[in-house]
Design a protein around this motif. Sequence first.
Motif, mmCIF file in Angstrom:
data_model
loop_
_atom_site.group_PDB
_atom_site.id
_atom_site.type_symbol
_atom_site.label_atom_id
_atom_site.label_comp_id
_atom_site.label_asym_id
_atom_site.label_seq_id
_atom_site.Cartn_x
_atom_site.Cartn_y
_atom_site.Cartn_z
ATOM 1 N N SER A 161 0.753 -1.224 0.063
ATOM 2 C CA SER A 161 0.129 -0.035 -0.060
ATOM 3 C C SER A 161 0.989 1.258 -0.048
ATOM 4 O O SER A 161 0.600 2.121 -0.826
ATOM 5 C CB SER A 161 -0.831 0.138 1.223
ATOM 6 N N ALA A 162 1.975 1.368 0.998
ATOM 7 C CA ALA A 162 2.866 2.448 0.883
ATOM 8 C C ALA A 162 3.452 2.637 -0.561
ATOM 9 O O ALA A 162 3.364 3.739 -0.942
ATOM 10 C CB ALA A 162 3.894 2.111 1.935
ATOM 11 N N LEU A 163 3.755 1.528 -1.098
ATOM 12 C CA LEU A 163 4.622 1.895 -2.564
ATOM 13 C C LEU A 163 3.675 2.332 -3.344
ATOM 14 O O LEU A 163 3.729 3.244 -4.346
ATOM 15 C CB LEU A 163 5.276 0.512 -2.815
ATOM 16 N N ARG A 164 2.412 1.660 -3.662
ATOM 17 C CA ARG A 164 1.430 2.157 -4.406
ATOM 18 C C ARG A 164 0.716 3.354 -4.009
ATOM 19 O O ARG A 164 0.760 4.267 -5.111
ATOM 20 C CB ARG A 164 0.216 1.166 -4.395
ATOM 21 N N ASP A 165 0.712 3.796 -2.930
ATOM 22 C CA ASP A 165 0.399 5.242 -2.403
ATOM 23 C C ASP A 165 1.347 6.282 -2.982
ATOM 24 O O ASP A 165 0.716 7.563 -3.498
ATOM 25 C CB ASP A 165 0.196 5.586 -0.799
ATOM 26 N N GLU A 166 2.685 6.035 -2.921
ATOM 27 C CA GLU A 166 3.502 6.784 -3.570
ATOM 28 C C GLU A 166 3.724 6.820 -5.013
ATOM 29 O O GLU A 166 4.743 7.490 -5.482
ATOM 30 C CB GLU A 166 5.074 6.664 -2.738
ATOM 31 N N GLY A 167 3.205 6.063 -5.636
ATOM 32 C CA GLY A 167 3.117 5.876 -6.905
ATOM 33 C C GLY A 167 4.610 5.371 -7.411
ATOM 34 O O GLY A 167 4.965 5.460 -8.671
ATOM 35 N N ASP A 183 7.817 4.222 8.334
ATOM 36 C CA ASP A 183 8.560 5.501 8.842
ATOM 37 C C ASP A 183 9.073 6.348 7.843
ATOM 38 O O ASP A 183 8.749 7.778 7.916
ATOM 39 C CB ASP A 183 9.749 5.220 9.724
ATOM 40 N N LEU A 184 9.550 5.822 6.946
ATOM 41 C CA LEU A 184 9.917 6.794 5.487
ATOM 42 C C LEU A 184 8.843 7.256 4.945
ATOM 43 O O LEU A 184 8.846 8.707 4.417
ATOM 44 C CB LEU A 184 10.843 5.700 4.481
ATOM 45 N N GLN A 185 7.834 6.657 4.798
ATOM 46 C CA GLN A 185 6.571 7.087 4.197
ATOM 47 C C GLN A 185 5.892 8.342 5.032
ATOM 48 O O GLN A 185 5.714 9.357 4.624
ATOM 49 C CB GLN A 185 5.413 6.126 4.018
ATOM 50 N N ASN A 186 5.883 8.093 6.310
ATOM 51 C CA ASN A 186 5.404 9.083 7.426
ATOM 52 C C ASN A 186 6.276 10.419 7.165
ATOM 53 O O ASN A 186 5.833 11.351 7.336
ATOM 54 C CB ASN A 186 5.339 8.569 8.583
ATOM 55 N N ASN A 187 7.631 10.097 7.140
ATOM 56 C CA ASN A 187 8.186 11.377 7.033
ATOM 57 C C ASN A 187 8.550 12.193 5.521
ATOM 58 O O ASN A 187 9.208 12.829 5.574
ATOM 59 C CB ASN A 187 9.772 11.175 7.431
ATOM 60 N N GLY A 188 7.819 11.414 4.633
ATOM 61 C CA GLY A 188 7.704 11.997 3.484
ATOM 62 C C GLY A 188 9.042 11.494 2.635
ATOM 63 O O GLY A 188 9.418 12.479 1.844
#
Length: 491
Positions: free
Chosen positions: A427-433, A478-483
Amino acid sequence: MGGGSVKDVQSKKELHEVVHGGAPVAVHFWASWCEASKHMDQLFSHLSTDFPHAHFLRVEAEEQPEISEAYSVSAVPFFVFFKDGKTFDTLEGADPSSLANKVAKVAGSIHPGEAASPASLGMAAGAAVLETVKELAKENDSSKAKGQVQPGLGAPLEKRLQQLIDSNPVMLFMKGTPEEPKCGFSQKVVDILKKEKVKFGTFDILSDMEVRDGLKKFSNWPTYPQLYCKGELLGGCDIAIAMHESGELQQVFKDHGVDTTDETKVTESGNAKGGISKSTDLSTKLTSRLESLVNSSPVMLFMKGKPEEPKCGFSRKVVDILRQENVNFESFDILSDEEVRQGLKVYSNWSSYPQLYIKGELIGGSDIVLEMQKSGELKKTLHEKGILPKENLQDRLKKLVASSPVMLFMKGTPDAPRCGFSSKVVSALRDEGVSFGSFDILSDEEVRQGLKTFSNWPTFPQLYYKGELIGGSDIVIDLQNNGELKSTLSE
């Protein structure tokens, strides 16, 4: 806690505290590899929103052996219900109706004196919970409830699907026909039903787009094959295999009074073709000619045209795949020899071309070969049969890790993750495209164990960028949450 979410339990102490907190508790023991667990978990999390005053907990049975042993969990899915700090009830197996009923009993009605809302139950579990819905909706107009259960299907299609499902006591929706399955998973379920010696009907979903798409919604099950017994969805290929191996499938057929058969007669919906038999119509001379052709090279492709000049798209596809896998193969142009063309269909019991053989054994047509290539099964078969040299594990892992700039080793596939952590990373990878390659570590024990040492990281999922390990689900989140996730994966 509570308020409509399912919490993953990490320790026996944590479970003990929640159970003795006074509120009703439902616990789902699950396993990441079990298709039925996932199916039931959808309903479980849905029920958690219907019963906000109860606690809904999830325990990964194999990861928490101490808790599993304490409640004698020997199979998944398994549910334990607690009331007033004591075990109130248990449920073993994928039985949506019983789950909804037992949760309602332990957690009390949503509004005292009312049944749980059939629409909210049904949306999560689709046709599988129709039974529950019918029971819970006795006061309501059940046809209205049923209309809410399958969103987006017109009444005529719904009626047609129900008729198809009910057309045989055992009904298989598959790709292709029993004589000519068009995918390896459909083939496996056909083989299982023959071993179980039951009479079954089939429907080729490739022949009817409306049924193919509609049934996914109707059954709330996104893939094929789908196996039904007396109108109830049992599941797909994984579940059929597991039930067959545990003897449960035989029991289900017995309980439902399904006829068994001594000869493999297969009835197809609206098409009474006979069963499958290795035909003896071929002359001895032709049989031995076909035999020597099939065995004339370790990898043998019977195709339309020649590899340099294929005469059909399907033949071309298989040629391309064999070249991508660096396989030496011989081919035979079936357009050049009518006797071989007709005879091989009977010999192999496979009525279309191309046909690929490895060491004299039929692998299948272009769909199956493509599917096997995607899943890595083709490469594995070629190594096992000694066609390709055995790679040493270190080289193989290096190649896999570098096979895509962003590479995820996970349980299951991106569309059907087999554990919550893998699902989160997808989900995280897909959210970030971010586009990424993936490898299902449950499909290959050697890779699963080897990668832990290779990366010096003991758990899955594992995410790599340009061959370097980024980390597991915590680090990715964590990486996703920190952008920082997208920038880390595109440096």
